[in-house]
Design an enzyme around this catalytic site. Structure first.
Site, PDB file in Angstrom:
ATOM      1  N   SER A  23      24.602   0.375  40.646  1.00  0.00           N
ATOM      2  CA  SER A  23      23.370   1.061  40.729  1.00  0.00           C
ATOM      3  C   SER A  23      22.561   0.747  42.401  1.00  0.00           C
ATOM      4  O   SER A  23      22.394   1.837  42.936  1.00  0.00           O
ATOM      5  CB  SER A  23      22.152   0.224  39.614  1.00  0.00           C
ATOM      6  N   ARG A  27      22.238   3.786  45.381  1.00  0.00           N
ATOM      7  CA  ARG A  27      20.791   3.873  46.064  1.00  0.00           C
ATOM      8  C   ARG A  27      20.740   3.520  47.518  1.00  0.00           C
ATOM      9  O   ARG A  27      20.116   4.238  48.105  1.00  0.00           O
ATOM     10  CB  ARG A  27      19.655   3.065  45.383  1.00  0.00           C
ATOM     11  N   ARG A 123      27.919  15.511  29.540  1.00  0.00           N
ATOM     12  CA  ARG A 123      26.871  14.586  29.681  1.00  0.00           C
ATOM     13  C   ARG A 123      25.684  15.441  29.746  1.00  0.00           C
ATOM     14  O   ARG A 123      25.784  16.367  30.633  1.00  0.00           O
ATOM     15  CB  ARG A 123      27.062  13.383  30.449  1.00  0.00           C
ATOM     16  N   ASP A 321      24.399  -1.065  29.328  1.00  0.00           N
ATOM     17  CA  ASP A 321      25.650  -0.932  29.752  1.00  0.00           C
ATOM     18  C   ASP A 321      26.598  -2.072  29.023  1.00  0.00           C
ATOM     19  O   ASP A 321      27.600  -2.331  29.336  1.00  0.00           O
ATOM     20  CB  ASP A 321      25.741  -0.881  31.152  1.00  0.00           C
ATOM     21  N   LYS A 348      26.688   7.973  27.029  1.00  0.00           N
ATOM     22  CA  LYS A 348      27.137   7.578  28.220  1.00  0.00           C
ATOM     23  C   LYS A 348      28.513   8.154  28.780  1.00  0.00           C
ATOM     24  O   LYS A 348      28.836   9.231  28.110  1.00  0.00           O
ATOM     25  CB  LYS A 348      27.486   5.914  28.050  1.00  0.00           C
ATOM     26  N   ARG A 352      29.649   5.835  23.188  1.00  0.00           N
ATOM     27  CA  ARG A 352      30.046   4.459  23.073  1.00  0.00           C
ATOM     28  C   ARG A 352      29.831   3.874  21.480  1.00  0.00           C
ATOM     29  O   ARG A 352      30.559   3.067  21.093  1.00  0.00           O
ATOM     30  CB  ARG A 352      29.345   3.623  23.949  1.00  0.00           C
TER      31      ARG A 352
HETATM   32  C1  S3P Z   1      21.865   3.265  35.734  1.00  0.00           C
HETATM   33  C2  S3P Z   1      21.099   3.569  34.722  1.00  0.00           C
HETATM   34  C3  S3P Z   1      21.520   3.539  33.364  1.00  0.00           C
HETATM   35  C4  S3P Z   1      22.806   2.930  33.128  1.00  0.00           C
HETATM   36  C5  S3P Z   1      23.714   3.326  34.329  1.00  0.00           C
HETATM   37  C6  S3P Z   1      23.105   2.936  35.674  1.00  0.00           C
HETATM   38  C7  S3P Z   1      21.276   3.387  37.094  1.00  0.00           C
HETATM   39  O1  S3P Z   1      21.703   4.753  32.748  1.00  0.00           O
HETATM   40  O2  S3P Z   1      23.560   3.092  32.127  1.00  0.00           O
HETATM   41  O3  S3P Z   1      25.182   2.665  34.339  1.00  0.00           O
HETATM   42  O4  S3P Z   1      21.871   3.095  37.997  1.00  0.00           O
HETATM   43  O5  S3P Z   1      20.123   4.067  37.250  1.00  0.00           O
HETATM   44  P1  S3P Z   1      20.430   5.803  32.272  1.00  0.00           P
HETATM   45  O6  S3P Z   1      19.379   5.921  33.332  1.00  0.00           O
HETATM   46  O7  S3P Z   1      20.909   7.067  31.695  1.00  0.00           O
HETATM   47  O8  S3P Z   1      19.967   4.631  31.182  1.00  0.00           O
END
Ligand code: S3P
Length: 442
Positions: A23, A27, A123, A321, A348, A352
């Protein structure tokens, strides 16, 4: 399709580091591209998902280069300063990559075309395109909101006050990235707070972001049109990757494993609390010197007996996750584990709830799949002996390889190459700790 087989072992032991947080890595690249000047990133995850985001920000005109064993450099073009990509942006398997980039694209007056692999193309994107459209972007997608999707941005976005219909850091982050280009204040209200890496990094890059508790939930407000200053970003180890190592050690009696330098942001680390409630022997030792306000710790796990627990819906955003690997831990626990309020798992990389329920049943585990719940009945060491299709889902692949470490018979995973999206080197790292994972005949 490459397959890996995981055979039962007696114990895991040793120290390791897991790759950088996925994540935060996405970013850091995106904010680096939006800052004026040079951002340096250490510990960047070099998995396929993040490399796709790196390629995309290059296509937008930023310079992105690897500078050494652990370093990356991004030369950004400033908020609103990106160029129109010359080709379709293929984000592979990465929902985070594509949704965050849609936010970035919304504030630029040209057309970006996004696509991805078969998993990403199924998705839903409306959760992001709806608020971005309300701010002034125009979107045309396959079957309405699926990829391939074209987004035409605008340099005159309007600020927004938006209540997210689902708890999603991707949705919140896409809106905040678009809001960088909107005059005045944009507010995202979340009934249940989600991971706040975007807010922390935006502040580090010089934006003004306020987070306040309101009667509707948590309100995050960004002041638009800032100049972002480049920064040095240190990416901690990914707690979501550490989760597989932790569960592997926790279900294997006699194990003693140390995972060094993982991010333990409270919006990410709930699995470690749940494992502790199940009776796992876990110790988190804070590491001095936070990376840009992200707390970091070393995690020690010793193997032992686990007990089933109830995991309430409020937990979900803080460990969204981690449910696949928690379900594996639950299969080894004595008693029943009920996971509630987890419908989001259906959208996801795979559905899942379905992939876990089918895979666990194939390994001889008694499991009930509800509309938004999963119940696992732990009845001693599972049989294993199954061949699981990863269904383009890295976390399904790793979860069942963890299952194979301690089931009675080996577990094979077809399509295990998907692990490279988030955890390159997973098999080698696990084998160094004592696992028995090897290539299986196709
Ligand atoms: C993430 C947010 C989550 C997570 C994903 C990473 C992120 O998804 O499941 O692996 O980096 O913002 P969602 O925003 O769909 O919950």
């Amino acid at each position: 399709m490459p397959s890996i087989v995981s055979s039962p072992v007696d114990r895991l032991a040793g120290a390791c580091r897991v790759p950088g947080d996925k994540s935060i890595s996405h970013r850091a690249l995106i904010l680096g591209a939006l800052a004026v000047g040079e951002t340096r990133i250490s510990g960047l995850l070099e998995g396929d998902d993040v490399m796709r985001t790196a390629a995309a920000v290059r296509a937008y005109g930023a310079t992105v280069a690897r500078t050494g064993a652990d370093g990356w450099r991004v030369l950004g073009r400033g908020v609103g300063g990106l160029a129109e990509p010359g080709d379709v942006l293929d984000l592979g398997n990465s929902g985070t990559g594509v949704r965050l980039l849609m936010g970035l694209a919304a504030g630029h007056p040209f057309t970006s075309v996004f696509t991805g692999d078969a998993s990403l193309r199924r998705r839903p994107m409306a959760r992001v395109t709806q608020p971005l459209t309300a701010m002034g972007a125009r979107v045309v997608g396959h079957s309405g909101d699926r990829l391939p999707l074209a987004l035409t941005g605008s340099a005159d976005l309007v600020p927004l006050v938006y209540r997210t219909p689902v708890p999603s850091a991707q949705v919140k982050s896409a809106i905040l990235l678009a809001a960088l280009q909107a005059p005045g204040e944009t507010t995202v209200i979340e009934a249940q707070p989600t991971r706040d890496h975007t807010e922390r990094l935006l502040r580090q890059f010089g934006a003004t972001v306020a987070t306040v508790a309101t009667s509707d939930g948590q309100a995050v407000t960004l002041v638009g049109q800032p100049e972002l200053s480049p920064s040095a970003v240190v990416v901690p180890g990914d707690p979501s990757s550490a989760a597989f190592v932790a569960v592997a050690a926790a279900i294997t009696p006699g194990s003693d494993v140390l995972i060094q330098g993982i991010g333990v942001n409270p919006r990410r680390a709930a699995l470690f609390d749940v494992l502790t409630a199940m009776g796992a022997h876990l110790t988190l030792t804070p590491v001095a010197g936070h990376a840009h306000g992200e707390p970091i710790a070393d995690l020690r796990i010793r193997g032992g007996e686990l007990e089933g627990v109830d995991v309430p819906p409020e937990r979900a955003p803080d460990m969204i996750d981690e449910y696949p690997v928690l379900a594996v831990a639950a299969a080894f626990a004595a008693g029943t584990t009920r996971m509630h309020g987890v419908a989001e798992l259906r959208v996801k990389e795979s559905d899942r709830l379905g992939t876990m329920a089918r895979g666990l049943a194939a390994c001889g585990v008694v499991v009930e799949e509800g509309r938004d719940s999963l119940t696992v009945h732990g009845r001693g060491r599972p049989q294993g002996g199954a061949r699981i299709d990863a269904d383009l889902d890295h976390r399904i692949a790793m979860s069942f390889l963890v299952m194979g470490l301690r089931a009675r018979a080996p577990v094979a995973v077809a399509g295990a190459d998907t692990i490279a999206t988030s955890f390159p080197g997973f098999v080698d790292l696990m084998n160094r700790l004592g696992a028995g994972m090897s290539d299986a005949p196709a």
